[in-house]
Scaffold this motif. Structure first.
Motif, PDB file in Angstrom:
ATOM      1  N   SER A  11       0.806  -1.237   0.000  1.00  0.00           N
ATOM      2  CA  SER A  11       0.000   0.000   0.000  1.00  0.00           C
ATOM      3  C   SER A  11       0.832   1.277   0.000  1.00  0.00           C
ATOM      4  CB  SER A  11      -0.931   0.014   1.225  1.00  0.00           C
ATOM      5  OG  SER A  11      -1.838  -1.053   1.136  1.00  0.00           O
ATOM      6  N   ILE A  14       7.849   1.176  -1.897  1.00  0.00           N
ATOM      7  CA  ILE A  14       8.345   0.182  -2.863  1.00  0.00           C
ATOM      8  C   ILE A  14       7.227  -0.794  -3.228  1.00  0.00           C
ATOM      9  CG2 ILE A  14       9.947  -1.764  -3.161  1.00  0.00           C
ATOM     10  CD1 ILE A  14      11.932  -0.239  -1.309  1.00  0.00           C
ATOM     11  N   GLY A  15       6.487  -1.257  -2.212  1.00  0.00           N
ATOM     12  CA  GLY A  15       5.402  -2.226  -2.457  1.00  0.00           C
ATOM     13  C   GLY A  15       4.356  -1.674  -3.400  1.00  0.00           C
ATOM     14  N   LEU A  32      -1.596  -7.693   0.652  1.00  0.00           N
ATOM     15  CA  LEU A  32      -1.873  -7.932   2.076  1.00  0.00           C
ATOM     16  C   LEU A  32      -1.154  -6.849   2.881  1.00  0.00           C
ATOM     17  CD1 LEU A  32      -2.506 -10.665   0.703  1.00  0.00           C
ATOM     18  CD2 LEU A  32      -1.380 -11.808   2.612  1.00  0.00           C
ATOM     19  N   THR A  53       2.295  -9.966  11.230  1.00  0.00           N
ATOM     20  CA  THR A  53       2.746 -10.597  12.480  1.00  0.00           C
ATOM     21  C   THR A  53       1.737 -11.619  12.991  1.00  0.00           C
ATOM     22  OG1 THR A  53       1.758  -8.930  13.933  1.00  0.00           O
ATOM     23  CG2 THR A  53       3.992  -8.508  13.170  1.00  0.00           C
ATOM     24  N   ASN A  77       7.319  -8.161   1.322  1.00  0.00           N
ATOM     25  CA  ASN A  77       7.893  -6.807   1.269  1.00  0.00           C
ATOM     26  C   ASN A  77       7.616  -5.987   2.527  1.00  0.00           C
ATOM     27  OD1 ASN A  77       8.646  -4.159  -0.235  1.00  0.00           O
ATOM     28  ND2 ASN A  77       6.501  -3.841   0.361  1.00  0.00           N
ATOM     29  N   ILE A 100       7.748  -8.320  12.503  1.00  0.00           N
ATOM     30  CA  ILE A 100       7.247  -7.808  11.212  1.00  0.00           C
ATOM     31  C   ILE A 100       8.192  -8.213  10.081  1.00  0.00           C
ATOM     32  CG2 ILE A 100       6.670  -5.739   9.866  1.00  0.00           C
ATOM     33  CD1 ILE A 100       5.897  -4.369  12.515  1.00  0.00           C
ATOM     34  N   TYR A 142      17.406  -3.704  12.730  1.00  0.00           N
ATOM     35  CA  TYR A 142      17.028  -3.685  11.308  1.00  0.00           C
ATOM     36  C   TYR A 142      18.030  -4.496  10.485  1.00  0.00           C
ATOM     37  CZ  TYR A 142      15.507  -1.740   6.793  1.00  0.00           C
ATOM     38  OH  TYR A 142      15.052  -1.585   5.499  1.00  0.00           O
ATOM     39  N   GLY A 173      19.366  -0.190  -1.763  1.00  0.00           N
ATOM     40  CA  GLY A 173      20.054   0.808  -0.944  1.00  0.00           C
ATOM     41  C   GLY A 173      19.017   1.788  -0.418  1.00  0.00           C
TER      42      GLY A 173
HETATM   43  P1  NAD Z   1       6.837   1.998   3.489  1.00  0.00           P
HETATM   44  O1  NAD Z   1       6.759   2.338   4.938  1.00  0.00           O
HETATM   45  O2  NAD Z   1       6.601   3.062   2.475  1.00  0.00           O
HETATM   46  O3  NAD Z   1       5.859   0.772   3.181  1.00  0.00           O
HETATM   47  C1  NAD Z   1       5.781  -0.337   4.030  1.00  0.00           C
HETATM   48  C2  NAD Z   1       4.412  -0.995   3.884  1.00  0.00           C
HETATM   49  O4  NAD Z   1       4.377  -2.136   4.771  1.00  0.00           O
HETATM   50  C3  NAD Z   1       3.257  -0.071   4.305  1.00  0.00           C
HETATM   51  O5  NAD Z   1       2.212  -0.117   3.345  1.00  0.00           O
HETATM   52  C4  NAD Z   1       2.818  -0.628   5.648  1.00  0.00           C
HETATM   53  O6  NAD Z   1       1.424  -0.423   5.930  1.00  0.00           O
HETATM   54  C5  NAD Z   1       3.150  -2.108   5.473  1.00  0.00           C
HETATM   55  N1  NAD Z   1       3.286  -2.790   6.755  1.00  0.00           N
HETATM   56  C6  NAD Z   1       4.050  -2.410   7.825  1.00  0.00           C
HETATM   57  N2  NAD Z   1       3.852  -3.244   8.851  1.00  0.00           N
HETATM   58  C7  NAD Z   1       2.967  -4.177   8.431  1.00  0.00           C
HETATM   59  C8  NAD Z   1       2.371  -5.319   9.039  1.00  0.00           C
HETATM   60  N3  NAD Z   1       2.616  -5.642  10.319  1.00  0.00           N
HETATM   61  N4  NAD Z   1       1.504  -6.063   8.315  1.00  0.00           N
HETATM   62  C9  NAD Z   1       1.211  -5.726   7.040  1.00  0.00           C
HETATM   63  N5  NAD Z   1       1.728  -4.659   6.413  1.00  0.00           N
HETATM   64  C10 NAD Z   1       2.591  -3.893   7.109  1.00  0.00           C
HETATM   65  O7  NAD Z   1       8.283   1.345   3.320  1.00  0.00           O
HETATM   66  P2  NAD Z   1       9.223   1.064   2.030  1.00  0.00           P
HETATM   67  O8  NAD Z   1      10.358   1.998   2.094  1.00  0.00           O
HETATM   68  O9  NAD Z   1       8.410   0.969   0.796  1.00  0.00           O
HETATM   69  O10 NAD Z   1       9.796  -0.357   2.446  1.00  0.00           O
HETATM   70  C11 NAD Z   1       9.293  -1.577   1.913  1.00  0.00           C
HETATM   71  C12 NAD Z   1      10.305  -2.668   2.218  1.00  0.00           C
HETATM   72  O11 NAD Z   1      11.551  -2.346   1.599  1.00  0.00           O
HETATM   73  C13 NAD Z   1      10.594  -2.838   3.713  1.00  0.00           C
HETATM   74  O12 NAD Z   1      10.755  -4.213   3.993  1.00  0.00           O
HETATM   75  C14 NAD Z   1      11.899  -2.092   3.891  1.00  0.00           C
HETATM   76  O13 NAD Z   1      12.646  -2.571   4.987  1.00  0.00           O
HETATM   77  C15 NAD Z   1      12.578  -2.404   2.558  1.00  0.00           C
HETATM   78  N6  NAD Z   1      13.635  -1.453   2.210  1.00  0.00           N
HETATM   79  C16 NAD Z   1      13.407  -0.133   2.119  1.00  0.00           C
HETATM   80  C17 NAD Z   1      14.451   0.723   1.794  1.00  0.00           C
HETATM   81  C18 NAD Z   1      14.263   2.220   1.687  1.00  0.00           C
HETATM   82  O14 NAD Z   1      15.282   2.935   1.658  1.00  0.00           O
HETATM   83  N7  NAD Z   1      13.050   2.727   1.612  1.00  0.00           N
HETATM   84  C19 NAD Z   1      15.736   0.211   1.567  1.00  0.00           C
HETATM   85  C20 NAD Z   1      15.939  -1.161   1.673  1.00  0.00           C
HETATM   86  C21 NAD Z   1      14.884  -2.002   1.992  1.00  0.00           C
END
Ligand code: NAD
Length: 246
Positions: A11, A14-15, A32, A53, A77, A100, A142, A173
């Motif tokens: 939502s 990246i997802g 989900l 979780t 993700n 998580i 993390y 990154g």
């Molecule tokens: P974001 O916060 O924009 O999106 C995360 C999504 O996960 C949200 O829609 C949130 O509602 C959902 N989420 C969180 N907890 C949840 C739960 N308990 N159950 C279901 N959904 C849940 O974050 P992002 O930056 O898009 O990150 C996505 C993934 O990429 C993460 O795993 C993050 O660790 C990884 N990542 C991000 C980066 C970055 O720089 N943004 C870098 C490396 C890895």
């Protein structure tokens, strides 16, 4: 017939970019997430409210999808960021990040495997991080969680290769998403630093002198999920503007 993709955390960030790109590429996508998918013409996914979780909930939702569809791709993700060294990480903090980031992936993979095994086909992607390869300051929990995801990609790849199921970890990154902005907001609040200055510093840390965009990660995930990547399994795929090459 449309291919079917299940993603957690689709939502935002990246997802969300992955959901949009997969929908554009004719996948039926089930998202989900705790929060609803944003509405809009470019985001036509099936939303299932889910807390990763809650292992039983993840299992029920994925089993139900698998009863009606052949799941081709799972993208684990959903994740949160947490910034602290080991001394400043409480047991509750550690449990939260691990539940998580790691147990959420465990739940989704475990739930999807019976149907992927029966179909003798599947691609599993885990959203790890450059922190599966290198350490960063104040990132004890993390970093640990993302290293664990890399490990899950490798063990799953080995254990299920004979079923034609591939598993790979994507290691982005610093990508400009709501999670990134929240992380630097938290840092600025604690340290009193100026957000624009911190953002500029982050850009300058990257050999390509900019942050990654979520759409760029989505393109890599689409490739890894496709048959074009059918000999790639058990790998850690870095997309980091050169950060870990330094
Ligand atoms: P974001 O916060 O924009 O999106 C995360 C999504 O996960 C949200 O829609 C949130 O509602 C959902 N989420 C969180 N907890 C949840 C739960 N308990 N159950 C279901 N959904 C849940 O974050 P992002 O930056 O898009 O990150 C996505 C993934 O990429 C993460 O795993 C993050 O660790 C990884 N990542 C991000 C980066 C970055 O720089 N943004 C870098 C490396 C890895």
């Amino acid at each position: 017939m449309k291919k079917v993709c299940v993603i957690t955390g689709g939502s935002s960030g990246i997802g969300l970019s992955i959901v949009k790109l997969f929908v554009e590429n004719n996948y039926l996508v089930f998202n989900l997430d705790l929060s609803p998918s944003p509405t809009g013409a470019d985001c036509k996914s099936e939303y299932r409210q889910c807390d990763v979780t809650n292992i039983q909930q993840v299992s029920e939702i994925i089993t139900d999808i698998a009863t009606h569809h052949t799941i081709d791709v799972l993208i684990s993700n959903a994740g949160i960021h947490f910034s602290a060294n080991i001394e400043n990480t409480s047991e509750d903090d550690l449990d939260k990040v691990f539940n998580i980031n790691v147990k959420g992936a465990y739940a989704a993979i475990k739930a999807v495997l019976p149907s992927m095994k029966a179909n003798r086909n599947g691609a599993i992607l885990l959203m790890a991080s450059d922190q599966a390869l290198v350490a960063k300051h104040n990132s004890f929990a993390y970093n640990l969680s993302k290293s664990a995801l890399a490990s899950i990609a490798k063990t799953t790849a080995l254990d299920y290769a004979s079923y034609n199921i591939r598993a790979n970890a994507v290691c982005p990154g610093t990508i400009e998403t709501p999670l990134y902005h929240q992380a630097i907001d938290n840092y600025c609040q604690k340290s009193g630093a100026d957000k624009a200055a911190v953002h500029l510093e982050e850009e300058q840390l990257q050999p390509l002198q900019r942050l990654g965009q979520p759409e760029e990660v989505a393109e890599l995930v689409l490739f890894l999920a496709s048959d074009k990547a059918k000999f790639i399994t058990g790998s850690l795929q870095v997309i980091d503007g050169g950060y870990t090459a330094q």
